[in-house]
Design an enzyme around this catalytic site. Structure first.
Site, PDB file in Angstrom:
ATOM      1  N   LYS A  51      12.824  54.116 -54.208  1.00 42.17           N
ATOM      2  CA  LYS A  51      12.146  53.264 -53.443  1.00 42.17           C
ATOM      3  C   LYS A  51      10.678  52.985 -54.003  1.00 42.17           C
ATOM      4  O   LYS A  51      10.067  52.023 -54.039  1.00 42.17           O
ATOM      5  CB  LYS A  51      12.166  53.882 -51.802  1.00 42.17           C
ATOM      6  CG  LYS A  51      13.213  53.765 -51.468  1.00 42.17           C
ATOM      7  CD  LYS A  51      13.460  54.382 -49.884  1.00 42.17           C
ATOM      8  CE  LYS A  51      14.836  54.175 -49.480  1.00 42.17           C
ATOM      9  NZ  LYS A  51      15.095  54.838 -48.185  1.00 42.17           N
ATOM     10  N   GLN A  95      12.333  58.783 -44.499  1.00 44.71           N
ATOM     11  CA  GLN A  95      13.973  59.012 -44.977  1.00 44.71           C
ATOM     12  C   GLN A  95      14.757  59.909 -44.229  1.00 44.71           C
ATOM     13  O   GLN A  95      14.565  60.842 -43.761  1.00 44.71           O
ATOM     14  CB  GLN A  95      13.707  59.759 -46.475  1.00 44.71           C
ATOM     15  CG  GLN A  95      14.866  59.932 -47.174  1.00 44.71           C
ATOM     16  CD  GLN A  95      15.539  58.469 -47.718  1.00 44.71           C
ATOM     17  OE1 GLN A  95      14.805  57.499 -47.911  1.00 44.71           O
ATOM     18  NE2 GLN A  95      16.842  58.254 -47.482  1.00 44.71           N
ATOM     19  N   ASP A 118      12.554  49.190 -42.012  1.00 48.61           N
ATOM     20  CA  ASP A 118      13.977  49.860 -42.168  1.00 48.61           C
ATOM     21  C   ASP A 118      14.667  48.748 -41.110  1.00 48.61           C
ATOM     22  O   ASP A 118      15.856  48.598 -40.942  1.00 48.61           O
ATOM     23  CB  ASP A 118      14.166  51.312 -41.697  1.00 48.61           C
ATOM     24  CG  ASP A 118      14.371  52.198 -43.197  1.00 48.61           C
ATOM     25  OD1 ASP A 118      14.742  51.486 -43.960  1.00 48.61           O
ATOM     26  OD2 ASP A 118      14.132  53.428 -43.005  1.00 48.61           O
TER      27      ASP A 118
END
Ligand code: NAP
Length: 284
Positions: A51, A95, A118
């Site tokens: 990422k 995460q 997200d």
């Protein structure tokens, strides 16, 4: 025909890099993604590295914060609150999965909807359900791009999604419904799953069980999307029995190289979108 996620992802990132240049030119700053990782799960560490690398590739800034699994939750909560208030940070992600003992729901609730790149927040999920999406969960968003890359129309098609997780199955079903498919969602309690799957023009497998979808579960000429990532004897294997299904499907995604490469790319797209939204609402 194979759907090459790697290629679609590379093309999307090239276009995104141009859009980021435009953003920097217009606002004099780079969009910025902040990533928090807790614990030492090797797969999570690889995802976070990719990422951060992805941000640099398209010209975005990134911040990463690593915490040991024994860090008090309050310390991570304090960092999330700081990032939430920081106008230089456009997107925040934690995460997942978090190590045992952390309250995932509470920590995610500290990410403001506008910075939830997200697309997991109840507001962002709700907006998607109302067909007024703001930030779309990255993996299903990537699947929609892959479906678009085939050039096949979606309206009126019969879609079956196997899996109903909040992060993949449910948003996937909502996106397909919003695209005018007739959608059925299957899960571990579904009866006659194989018969339902056989009706699908578009079959999405997001189960987490290697080679679960066998050729007898697939209609001739279907489009088969394999979201699964499973490690078997050190090799990555999808949820679809690729070797046997590929001859029946008109379009199919391989694992690796199908859905996987799209997820981070869509995260980067979401971060630019969040940055643009932030600048627009600062002007208003
Ligand atoms: P998850 O949260 O474990 O959900 C799995 C879903 O599959 C659940 O809804 C479960 O049903 C259903 N299921 C399990 N066994 C089943 C069975 N025998 N028959 C029918 N349904 C069954 O997993 P997830 O996070 O959605 O991820 C699914 C897969 O996608 C995993 O392999 C994951 O690694 C992969 N993934 C890939 C990406 C990517 O970037 N490519 C991103 C995210 C996830 P119940 O709800 O009834 O338990």
């Amino acid at each position: 025909m194979l759907i090459y996620g790697k290629e679609v992802s590379a093309n999307t990132r090239a276009a995104l890099a141009e859009d980021v240049k435009g953003f920097v030119g217009k606002y004099g700053r780079k969009p910025c993604l902040a990533v928090i990782i807790v614990g030492e799960d090797p797969a999570s560490q690889t995802y976070v590295r990719n990422k951060i690398k992805g941000c640099a590739e398209v010209g975005m800034a990134s911040l990463s914060y690593e915490y040991g699994a024994d860090t008090p939750q309050s310390e991570i909560a304090a960092k999330l609150k700081e990032l939430a208030a920081d106008p230089c940070v456009d997107g925040i992600l934690v995460q997942l999965p978090l190590p045992a003992g952390f309250d995932e729901k509470y920590l995610l609730s500290l990410i403001p909807d506008a910075k939830d790149v997200d697309g997991f927040s109840p507001t962002n999920m709700g907006l998607l359900a109302m067909n007024a999406p703001r930030t779309i969960s990255c993996t299903p968003f990537g699947v929609m791009k892959l479906l678009a890359s085939t050039g096949q129309p979606l309206a009126g098609k019969r879609a079956v999604v196997i899996g109903r997780s909040n992060t993949v199955g449910k948003p996937m079903a909502m996106l397909l419904l919003n695209a005018d498919c007739t959608v059925t969602v299957c899960h571990s309690k579904t009866e006659n799953l194989a018969a339902i799957a056989r009706e699908a023009d578009i079959l999405v497998a997001a189960i987490g069980k290697p080679k679960f979808v066998t050729a007898d579960m697939v209609k001739e000429g279907a489009t088969v999307i394999d979201v699964g990532i499973n490690r078997v004897d050190g090799k990555l294997v999808g949820d679809v029995d690729f070797e046997n299904v590929k001859d029946k499907a008109a379009y199919i995604t391989p694992v690796p190289g199908g859905v996987g490469p799209m997820t981070i790319t869509m995260l980067l797209c979401n971060t630019l979108q969040a940055a643009e939204n932030a600048e627009e609402s600062a002007k208003a």
